[in-house]
Design a protein around this motif. Structure first.
Motif, short mmCIF file in Angstrom:
data_model
loop_
_atom_site.label_atom_id
_atom_site.label_comp_id
_atom_site.label_asym_id
_atom_site.label_seq_id
_atom_site.Cartn_x
_atom_site.Cartn_y
_atom_site.Cartn_z
N PRO A 155 0.80 -1.22 0.00
CA PRO A 155 0.00 0.00 0.00
C PRO A 155 0.84 1.28 0.00
N TRP A 156 2.07 1.23 0.37
CA TRP A 156 2.91 2.44 0.30
C TRP A 156 3.46 2.67 -1.09
N HIS A 157 3.22 1.71 -2.00
CA HIS A 157 3.72 1.86 -3.38
C HIS A 157 2.54 1.83 -4.34
N GLY A 172 -0.61 9.05 13.87
CA GLY A 172 0.64 8.63 13.21
C GLY A 172 0.43 7.95 11.88
N GLY A 173 -0.79 8.03 11.31
CA GLY A 173 -1.06 7.38 10.03
C GLY A 173 -0.71 8.27 8.84
N ARG A 174 -0.95 7.76 7.65
CA ARG A 174 -0.65 8.47 6.40
C ARG A 174 -1.94 8.63 5.62
N ILE A 175 -2.09 9.77 4.94
CA ILE A 175 -3.23 9.94 4.03
C ILE A 175 -2.81 9.37 2.69
N MET A 176 -3.41 8.28 2.28
CA MET A 176 -3.03 7.59 1.05
C MET A 176 -3.25 8.50 -0.17
N GLY A 177 -2.34 8.36 -1.13
CA GLY A 177 -2.44 9.20 -2.33
C GLY A 177 -1.69 10.51 -2.20
N PHE A 178 -1.12 10.74 -1.01
CA PHE A 178 -0.30 11.95 -0.80
C PHE A 178 1.13 11.55 -0.48
N GLY A 179 2.04 12.42 -0.84
CA GLY A 179 3.45 12.22 -0.53
C GLY A 179 4.15 11.39 -1.57
N TYR A 192 8.98 13.42 -5.52
CA TYR A 192 8.27 14.67 -5.78
C TYR A 192 8.05 15.48 -4.50
N LYS A 193 8.53 16.68 -4.46
CA LYS A 193 8.25 17.62 -3.37
C LYS A 193 7.45 18.80 -3.92
N ALA A 194 6.90 18.60 -5.10
CA ALA A 194 5.92 19.48 -5.73
C ALA A 194 4.85 18.52 -6.25
N PRO A 223 3.45 15.39 -11.55
CA PRO A 223 2.93 15.91 -12.83
C PRO A 223 1.89 15.00 -13.46
N ARG A 224 1.80 13.76 -12.99
CA ARG A 224 0.82 12.83 -13.57
C ARG A 224 -0.58 13.03 -12.98
N ALA A 225 -0.64 13.60 -11.77
CA ALA A 225 -1.92 13.67 -11.05
C ALA A 225 -2.94 14.52 -11.79
N VAL A 246 -7.80 20.39 3.38
CA VAL A 246 -7.28 19.65 4.54
C VAL A 246 -5.76 19.45 4.45
N MET A 247 -5.28 19.04 3.27
CA MET A 247 -3.85 18.69 3.16
C MET A 247 -2.99 19.85 2.65
N ARG A 248 -3.61 21.00 2.36
CA ARG A 248 -2.84 22.12 1.83
C ARG A 248 -1.65 22.49 2.74
C1 SDX Z 1 3.54 6.38 -6.35
O1 SDX Z 1 8.60 5.95 -6.05
C2 SDX Z 1 7.80 6.07 -7.03
O2 SDX Z 1 8.17 6.56 -8.08
C3 SDX Z 1 6.39 5.57 -6.81
C4 SDX Z 1 5.41 5.91 -7.90
C5 SDX Z 1 5.67 5.18 -9.17
O3 SDX Z 1 5.20 5.67 -10.23
O4 SDX Z 1 6.21 4.06 -9.11
O5 SDX Z 1 5.44 7.29 -8.17
C6 SDX Z 1 4.01 5.51 -7.47
O6 SDX Z 1 3.74 7.55 -6.25
C7 SDX Z 1 2.74 5.73 -5.36
C8 SDX Z 1 2.95 6.27 -3.94
C9 SDX Z 1 1.66 5.92 -3.32
N1 SDX Z 1 1.80 5.77 -1.87
C10 SDX Z 1 0.99 6.48 -1.09
O7 SDX Z 1 0.20 7.34 -1.47
C11 SDX Z 1 1.12 6.08 0.37
C12 SDX Z 1 1.13 7.33 1.25
N2 SDX Z 1 2.42 7.99 1.03
C13 SDX Z 1 3.48 7.66 1.93
O8 SDX Z 1 3.46 6.61 2.74
C14 SDX Z 1 4.82 8.31 1.63
O9 SDX Z 1 4.58 9.58 1.18
C15 SDX Z 1 5.73 7.58 0.66
C16 SDX Z 1 5.97 6.19 1.10
C17 SDX Z 1 5.13 7.58 -0.71
C18 SDX Z 1 7.04 8.35 0.61
O10 SDX Z 1 7.61 8.22 1.85
P1 SDX Z 1 9.06 8.86 2.18
O11 SDX Z 1 9.62 9.59 1.04
O12 SDX Z 1 9.89 7.79 2.80
O13 SDX Z 1 8.70 9.98 3.22
P2 SDX Z 1 8.67 9.74 4.75
O14 SDX Z 1 7.91 8.48 5.04
O15 SDX Z 1 10.05 9.88 5.29
O16 SDX Z 1 7.77 10.98 5.24
C19 SDX Z 1 8.37 12.27 5.43
C20 SDX Z 1 7.41 13.01 6.33
C21 SDX Z 1 7.02 12.19 7.57
O17 SDX Z 1 6.72 13.11 8.60
P3 SDX Z 1 7.85 13.35 9.76
O18 SDX Z 1 8.14 11.98 10.36
O19 SDX Z 1 9.06 13.93 9.03
O20 SDX Z 1 7.18 14.31 10.70
O21 SDX Z 1 6.17 13.26 5.64
C22 SDX Z 1 5.12 12.60 6.29
C23 SDX Z 1 5.74 11.53 7.16
O22 SDX Z 1 4.90 11.22 8.27
N3 SDX Z 1 4.26 11.99 5.27
C24 SDX Z 1 2.93 11.95 5.33
C25 SDX Z 1 2.53 11.29 4.14
N4 SDX Z 1 3.61 10.96 3.42
C26 SDX Z 1 4.69 11.39 4.13
N5 SDX Z 1 2.06 12.39 6.27
C27 SDX Z 1 0.76 12.18 5.99
N6 SDX Z 1 0.29 11.55 4.89
C28 SDX Z 1 1.14 11.11 3.95
N7 SDX Z 1 0.67 10.49 2.84
#
Ligand code: SDX
Length: 380
Positions: A221-223, A254-261, A265-267, A270-272, A302-304
């Motif tokens: 789910p993280w990928h 301590g959870g993650r909002i899926m579809g974000f991050g 990409y830190k912007a 571009p596919r979204a 919410v996520m802005r």
């Molecule tokens: C794709 O890599 C690729 O190219 C993947 C992809 C591809 O085409 O193959 O682009 C496909 O993008 C799918 C990604 C889909 N996954 C999700 O949407 C799952 C939710 N996202 C995350 O779990 C996370 O953003 C990752 C795993 C995608 C990236 O994680 P990183 O780079 O290891 O970042 P991190 O876990 O170190 O987080 C940095 C900070 C943390 O906060 P702090 O501990 O510094 O306080 O950002 C926060 C995280 O808690 N954070 C989020 C978040 N993602 C990161 N907080 C809330 N919601 C989120 N989604």
């Protein structure tokens, strides 16, 4: 043990493992090129068939070249009987587990299974690209108690996927939606599943084994699993008014909002955007505007504040709402990602084979050293 601790890069964050000509990603500005071409041009002006050629041959095809690869894809969609038999055995499994298993069976019966040359790998990659939609749709129909639908050579890759899934010809708009979706999922550098596939290729294992590896990694789910989780989230939220409290509760625990991050990409990804507009119009067209409204509220309100931390929507945030509105079951969302990504995995393996070195990083040992072996009788 080394005199001083080495620098550790957990998750290989920021580590360059090799060079590539597959895709260029600038995470700071949200830029993506496939073989030098901008994803915005490719998503809006190209077709998935053209992208398969671009990725596997390194240039955009001429008309005859496009016709040839399109013809090969259409001619290669059917499955060996062994695969259909196995899909019946695993009919109650998760579609990604069924896909992983079916690709493994393809590897057992492929006529070039023992040839790891770049040319044979390209041919096998085209075959697997053609066959994976048939696997995903056949498994779904078998688990639903229906007969698989044979591929229609009169339909393109995207249209045929929908046709084999639902048993009826999709509209032009639905085919275009899936075509854009497959294009934007086709390749993305050294993401987790592509890197894992490259590791398999670096041992000179075969492409089918590398694709099985990629499927297993993409399932997480993280990928790849985010699109399914995003739509489940939207259904749980129910109305735009609930979005703020729902997201706050997840993050505060301590959870993650899926579809974000995104690791790179830190912007905005571009596919979204290529899926956001289509999600909005499809939501209206299907008389279910609430899904776009919920997801839009999450993104814009919410996520802005998280944008300051470089957390924006990624490719999967909007895709799930489109699949849902098309009537696609949510556990097929990740397999759809795999359908698009086969050419990317193939390209990464071809690159590895072309100038191979086994991929084998280090880990710093921090456990006890030189312990005395105590016979079991004396261990108390
Ligand atoms: C794709 O890599 C690729 O190219 C993947 C992809 C591809 O085409 O193959 O682009 C496909 O993008 C799918 C990604 C889909 N996954 C999700 O949407 C799952 C939710 N996202 C995350 O779990 C996370 O953003 C990752 C795993 C995608 C990236 O994680 P990183 O780079 O290891 O970042 P991190 O876990 O170190 O987080 C940095 C900070 C943390 O906060 P702090 O501990 O510094 O306080 O950002 C926060 C995280 O808690 N954070 C989020 C978040 N993602 C990161 N907080 C809330 N919601 C989120 N989604």
């Amino acid at each position: 043990m080394a005199d001083q601790s080495p620098q550790i890069f957990r998750g290989l964050r920021g580590v360059y493992a090799d060079t590539t000509t597959s895709s260029f990603i600038d995470g700071e500005v949200g830029k993506l090129l496939y073989r030098g071409y901008n994803i915005h041009d490719l998503a809006e002006k190209s077709t998935f068939e053209e992208i398969v050629y671009l990725l596997l041959y390194g240039e955009l095809p001429t008309k005859p070249q496009l016709a040839e690869i399109d013809g090969t894809l259409r001619a290669s969609r059917s499955l060996p009987s062994e695969v259909i038999d196995v899909l019946k055995v695993v009919k109650d499994s998760h579609p990604m587990d069924a896909l992983r298993t079916a690709v493994s069976v393809l590897g057992c019966v492929d006529p070039e299974r023992d040839d790891n040359s770049v040319e044979a790998t390209r041919r096998k990659g085209i075959r697997i690209t053609a066959q994976v939609p048939t696997i995903v749709t056949a498994h779904h129909r078998i688990r639903s108690g229906q007969d698989p639908v044979d591929p229609d050579p009169g339909l393109n890759h995207a249209g045929n996927f929908l046709y084999m899934l639902f048993g009826e010809r999709p509209t032009e708009e639905e085919m275009k939606l899936m075509d854009v979706d497959f294009i934007i999922h086709a390749e993305h550098g050294s993401n987790a599943s592509s890197f894992a596939a490259r590791v398999a290729a670096s041992t000179v294992s075969d492409l089918h084994s590398a694709v099985v590896t990629g499927v297993g990694v993409l399932k997480g789910p993280w990928h790849g699993g985010a699109a399914e989780a995003v739509m489940k989230m939207a259904l749980d939220i129910g109305t735009p008014e609930n979005a703020e409290a729902y997201a706050r509760n997840i993050i505060d625990n301590g959870g993650r909002i899926m579809g974000f991050g995104h690791r790179v990409y830190k912007a905005e990804d571009p596919r979204a955007g290529h899926m956001r507009d289509r999600s909005e119009s499809l939501s209206r067209q299907k008389g279910q505007p609430q899904w776009f409204q919920i997801l839009s509220h999450l993104e814009r309100e919410v996520m802005r504040p998280y944008q300051a931390k470089g957390i924006y929507v990624n490719v999967d945030f909007w895709a799930g709402s489109i699949y849902y509105l098309l009537g696609i079951p949510d556990d097929l969302f990740v397999p759809i990602f795999a359908v698009g990504r086969i050419p990317g995995w193939t390209l990464q393996c071809m690159e590895q084979y072309e100038d191979n070195i086994i991929i084998r990083p280090l880990t710093e040992y921090v456990g006890p050293m030189d312990l005395e072996y105590v016979p079991i009788e004396d261990r108390g």
